[in-house]
Structures are given as C-alpha cells and as structure tokens.
Scaffold this active site. Sequence first.
Site, PDB file in Angstrom:
ATOM      1  N   HIS A 111       7.542  -4.828   2.094  1.00  0.00           N
ATOM      2  CA  HIS A 111       6.506  -3.998   2.701  1.00  0.00           C
ATOM      3  C   HIS A 111       5.655  -4.856   3.647  1.00  0.00           C
ATOM      4  O   HIS A 111       4.624  -5.383   3.234  1.00  0.00           O
ATOM      5  CB  HIS A 111       5.595  -3.392   1.629  1.00  0.00           C
ATOM      6  CG  HIS A 111       6.225  -2.331   0.805  1.00  0.00           C
ATOM      7  ND1 HIS A 111       6.448  -1.049   1.267  1.00  0.00           N
ATOM      8  CD2 HIS A 111       6.686  -2.355  -0.465  1.00  0.00           C
ATOM      9  CE1 HIS A 111       7.005  -0.329   0.309  1.00  0.00           C
ATOM     10  NE2 HIS A 111       7.167  -1.101  -0.744  1.00  0.00           N
ATOM     11  N   SER A 144      11.958   2.242   4.674  1.00  0.00           N
ATOM     12  CA  SER A 144      10.617   2.645   5.061  1.00  0.00           C
ATOM     13  C   SER A 144      10.472   2.459   6.562  1.00  0.00           C
ATOM     14  O   SER A 144      10.568   1.337   7.065  1.00  0.00           O
ATOM     15  CB  SER A 144       9.574   1.797   4.321  1.00  0.00           C
ATOM     16  OG  SER A 144       8.273   2.051   4.812  1.00  0.00           O
TER      17      SER A 144
END
Length: 214
Positions: free
Chosen positions: A71, A124
């Site tokens: 992330h 993502s």
Amino acid sequence: MKLICEINDNLEYISEDSNGGKSHYIKGIFMQGNIKNRNGRVYPVEVLQKEVVRYNSEYIDKKRSYGELGHPASPTINLDRVSHIITELYQEGNNFIGKAKIIDTPMGNIVKNLMNEGATIGVSSRGMGSLKQRNGVAEVQNDFYLATAADIVADPSAPDAFVEGIMEGKEWIWDNGIIREVTIKDYKQKIKEASSKHLTETMLNVYKDFISKL
C-alpha cells in the site's frame, strides 16, 4: 487533489510457458465505472474511459506501466518496490479489465511465491483526483489522474478505513510538474504571513479548509 485507491480481489492467476520457463500473470477487474464501490465512491465511466486511453498511450504502450507490492502512501512509483508491469487495460461494459505480468524483482518474486502457494492477493488502483458529493456519494471528477492501474495487495479484505485513513487522508497538489503533499506547515505559513488586519479572516479560512478535507 486526493490520493484515491480502490481494491479489487477477484483475480485470475495465469501461468504461461516462456523461453523454457514460466511467466506469471494476474488478470481481472482493475476498475469499475458507474457503480458505488465499497468506499462510497462512484467513477463516471466517461472519466475512466478518458484516463484509460491516456494510461495506455503514456504507460502501457511505452512499457513503463509499473505497479508495486503493498500500500504505497504517495502517488509516485517507487522503483525499489515494483513487482509487476501492467500489459493490458481495456473496457468491458462498465468494467475495466487489466492484465499484469509479475516480473523478476525482489517484490515480484514475493508475489510469485504467494501465487505458487495459493495465497489470495488483490489489486488496488492508485490515482489522484477531486471528489464531489452528489446524491449521498462521492463522485470522482474529470481531473482524475491514474498513477498506476494496479498495485498488488496481499490483504485485499483489509478494512476500508485503513486505506481511507492511511493513504487518502493527505492532500496532494501539482507544484511545477512535481506532486507534493500539502501539510499543516502550509496552514501555519498562511497564518504567519497574514497581516494583523486580516489575521482573523485568514485563520477562519484555514480552519474551514482544514475541516473540508477531513
């Protein structure tokens, strides 16, 4: 502009023969338009269409459409964390299907091992853009800019609050062609430079601006 990330975890793992070895790919829905997602946002399909055309032209076609493992906390690509390269991104109805090749980097090898062991991973998307509230949802505006169509995340079921709080709680702007984070220092500087005549007004404007970004 906000750093905007969306997680999708319905992926297909693909293994293809390549020069006597195996090449690993992931394929699935990378982005979706005209539907309220788990983060309460809607991407108008025309916004995604425009940006996917640009991303294909400027990144995929030039073989620099990298993605990272994990992330990332900024809109920029960190080459030391690159794990894959996106090879395809195209539209099917309101869905935008992507395919990515896992490459031989330290992070890429981690992904390959996870795939070989049957681990669940997701992707993502990561971009920047403005949000406008409309009919109770946050609509992504036409200034949306895709940094990468897919980062690989090993925790696709992680709470949305984690992504919202850690990755999207910051504000980013273009500064002479460079992306930089706006911090509380900018507010302090505005107050410091305000004349005594306009100090109260400046402090009120800073407070309103800060509250609007929460």
